[in-house]
Design an enzyme around this catalytic site. Sequence first.
Site, PDB file in Angstrom:
ATOM      1  N   TYR A 142       0.826  -1.206   0.000  1.00 52.96           N
ATOM      2  CA  TYR A 142       0.000   0.000   0.000  1.00 52.96           C
ATOM      3  C   TYR A 142       0.868   1.267   0.000  1.00 52.96           C
ATOM      4  O   TYR A 142       0.484   2.296  -0.540  1.00 52.96           O
ATOM      5  CB  TYR A 142      -0.878   0.048   1.257  1.00 52.96           C
ATOM      6  CG  TYR A 142      -2.211  -0.645   1.138  1.00 52.96           C
ATOM      7  CD1 TYR A 142      -2.295  -1.998   0.861  1.00 52.96           C
ATOM      8  CD2 TYR A 142      -3.401   0.064   1.322  1.00 52.96           C
ATOM      9  CE1 TYR A 142      -3.522  -2.631   0.771  1.00 52.96           C
ATOM     10  CE2 TYR A 142      -4.623  -0.561   1.240  1.00 52.96           C
ATOM     11  CZ  TYR A 142      -4.684  -1.907   0.962  1.00 52.96           C
ATOM     12  OH  TYR A 142      -5.904  -2.522   0.875  1.00 52.96           O
ATOM     13  N   LYS A 189       2.996 -15.381   2.437  1.00 53.77           N
ATOM     14  CA  LYS A 189       3.254 -16.098   1.190  1.00 53.77           C
ATOM     15  C   LYS A 189       4.769 -16.345   1.155  1.00 53.77           C
ATOM     16  O   LYS A 189       5.487 -15.905   0.235  1.00 53.77           O
ATOM     17  CB  LYS A 189       2.767 -15.255  -0.001  1.00 53.77           C
ATOM     18  CG  LYS A 189       2.767 -15.964  -1.335  1.00 53.77           C
ATOM     19  CD  LYS A 189       1.676 -17.014  -1.475  1.00 53.77           C
ATOM     20  CE  LYS A 189       1.874 -17.790  -2.765  1.00 53.77           C
ATOM     21  NZ  LYS A 189       0.970 -18.942  -2.909  1.00 53.77           N
ATOM     22  N   ASP A 221      -3.051 -18.198   0.265  1.00 54.81           N
ATOM     23  CA  ASP A 221      -4.027 -18.883  -0.600  1.00 54.81           C
ATOM     24  C   ASP A 221      -4.730 -19.990   0.176  1.00 54.81           C
ATOM     25  O   ASP A 221      -5.952 -20.152   0.114  1.00 54.81           O
ATOM     26  CB  ASP A 221      -3.372 -19.398  -1.895  1.00 54.81           C
ATOM     27  CG  ASP A 221      -2.051 -20.118  -1.669  1.00 54.81           C
ATOM     28  OD1 ASP A 221      -1.550 -20.120  -0.523  1.00 54.81           O
ATOM     29  OD2 ASP A 221      -1.520 -20.682  -2.637  1.00 54.81           O
ATOM     30  N   ASP A 245      -6.374  -7.011   4.152  1.00 52.86           N
ATOM     31  CA  ASP A 245      -7.503  -6.349   3.486  1.00 52.86           C
ATOM     32  C   ASP A 245      -8.401  -7.404   2.859  1.00 52.86           C
ATOM     33  O   ASP A 245      -9.624  -7.387   3.020  1.00 52.86           O
ATOM     34  CB  ASP A 245      -6.966  -5.391   2.416  1.00 52.86           C
ATOM     35  CG  ASP A 245      -8.089  -4.665   1.692  1.00 52.86           C
ATOM     36  OD1 ASP A 245      -9.012  -4.185   2.378  1.00 52.86           O
ATOM     37  OD2 ASP A 245      -8.037  -4.581   0.445  1.00 52.86           O
ATOM     38  N   ASP A 249     -12.342  -9.020   4.332  1.00 54.20           N
ATOM     39  CA  ASP A 249     -13.618  -8.981   3.592  1.00 54.20           C
ATOM     40  C   ASP A 249     -14.182 -10.391   3.486  1.00 54.20           C
ATOM     41  O   ASP A 249     -15.385 -10.613   3.629  1.00 54.20           O
ATOM     42  CB  ASP A 249     -13.427  -8.415   2.174  1.00 54.20           C
ATOM     43  CG  ASP A 249     -13.713  -6.918   2.111  1.00 54.20           C
ATOM     44  OD1 ASP A 249     -13.453  -6.227   3.112  1.00 54.20           O
ATOM     45  OD2 ASP A 249     -14.200  -6.446   1.054  1.00 54.20           O
TER      46      ASP A 249
HETATM   47  C1  IPM Z   1     -10.367  -1.111   4.127  1.00 51.58           C
HETATM   48  C2  IPM Z   1     -10.596  -0.461   2.804  1.00 51.58           C
HETATM   49  C3  IPM Z   1      -9.406   0.437   2.488  1.00 51.58           C
HETATM   50  C4  IPM Z   1      -8.178  -0.438   2.404  1.00 51.58           C
HETATM   51  C5  IPM Z   1      -9.583   1.297   1.237  1.00 51.58           C
HETATM   52  C6  IPM Z   1     -10.829   2.138   1.297  1.00 51.58           C
HETATM   53  C7  IPM Z   1      -8.363   2.138   0.976  1.00 51.58           C
HETATM   54  O1  IPM Z   1     -10.816  -1.416   1.815  1.00 51.58           O
HETATM   55  O2  IPM Z   1     -10.274  -0.390   5.138  1.00 51.58           O
HETATM   56  O3  IPM Z   1     -10.296  -2.343   4.178  1.00 51.58           O
HETATM   57  O4  IPM Z   1      -7.895  -1.036   1.356  1.00 51.58           O
HETATM   58  O5  IPM Z   1      -7.474  -0.536   3.412  1.00 51.58           O
HETATM   59 MN    MN Z   2     -10.857  -3.453   2.536  1.00 51.12          MN
END
Ligand code: IPM
Ligand code: MN
Length: 372
Positions: A142, A189, A221, A245, A249
């Site tokens: 990032y 990884k 993975d 990240d 999710d």
């Molecule tokens: C998160 C979001 C952020 C990230 C974005 C909005 C930059 O997806 O907080 O997980 O990738 O960290």
């Molecule tokens: Mn995110």
Amino acid sequence: MNLNIALLPGDGVGSEVLDQAVKCLQAVEETFNHHFVYKEALVGAIAIDKKGNPLPDTTLKLCKEADAVLFGAIGDPKYDNNPEATVRPEQGLLKLRKELGLYTNIRPVKVFPTLIDNSPLKKEIIAGTDFIIYRELTGGIYFGEKKTNAEGTVASDLCEYSEKEISRIAHLAFKAAKNRRNKLTLVDKANVLESSRLWRKVVTSIGESYPEVSLDFLFVDNAAMQIILNPSQFDVILTENMFGDIISDEGSVIGGSIGLLASASVGDKNALFEPIHGSYPQAKGKDIANPIASILSAAMLLENFGLFEEAMAVREAVDKSLKKGVVTQDLDNKSQYGTKQVGDFIADNIVDSEDDFNMNDENIDLGKSTII
Ligand code: IPM
Ligand code: MN
């Protein structure tokens, strides 16, 4: 306790869900005799529109001076599909994380028993899921050097980590595991990436100071697969920025809705609390977004300041809304309750926490609240 809280509603449904979290914090103030001062500032697409900058200096200053930041959401489709855009809303959040030194992002993933049928996964698989992701937040790909050649035909993003960046979050993750079920899984990884091999080396050596914690390793993975196949095997997951990240999710769907997951981002001086969901632009202004992730982020804020009883009151009020079915449509597609009504219900139940389920449903429907 006196606290100065910076409010950053941001984009999309950010302000709608943040309002409900503030309502709940006000209920906590009233019930437990605290005094919180709230100051609001711009961030994200709305800040670009109004100030030409996704993180205006005044916002950064406010956040640095505050005891904590409560964040809504960030992002706008008008930037997502435009690769030419040089200024993006997300840059506001990334810069804020960096400037405040928020190197550890904590994302709990838990299945609420009342919502077990909402999950796209089978009940038998997800029952008992209770893990927490420690995601490194201010390093890696990032923030590494970004390059594009003159013709715009080749681009690269550098993934770099130092021993110091790894060890400071690793200590926090080991401590968390010590207070939970004594298990830490490093997701990396290391079969391919040099930076992952450094993570393994540093984390293994820090592990020697935490003999009660068992440490294991998973390639990312495989971890992505295990999180879906057998999520209850995990206790604390430690990982770098990009992997965290993605798997957070993924973890969020286990509980049935991304609208339930809160997060804390902490550093040595500052702390920020936000739902893990995004700005959900399709829902903006419709009063349908789930406020629970934002409200649970406020609970994490309270815990950060040692206000455990207060945080528990918030969590119990959230549980009550789930049990009673006072939820938004993402959790029950027949539900008539909007964002504000769910927020009112939870705030009211923080104030009247001893009330059981004998409350008057008509009042719920009217969204009556004792909190203004
Ligand atoms: C998160 C979001 C952020 C990230 C974005 C909005 C930059 O997806 O907080 O997980 O990738 O960290
Ligand atoms: Mn995110």
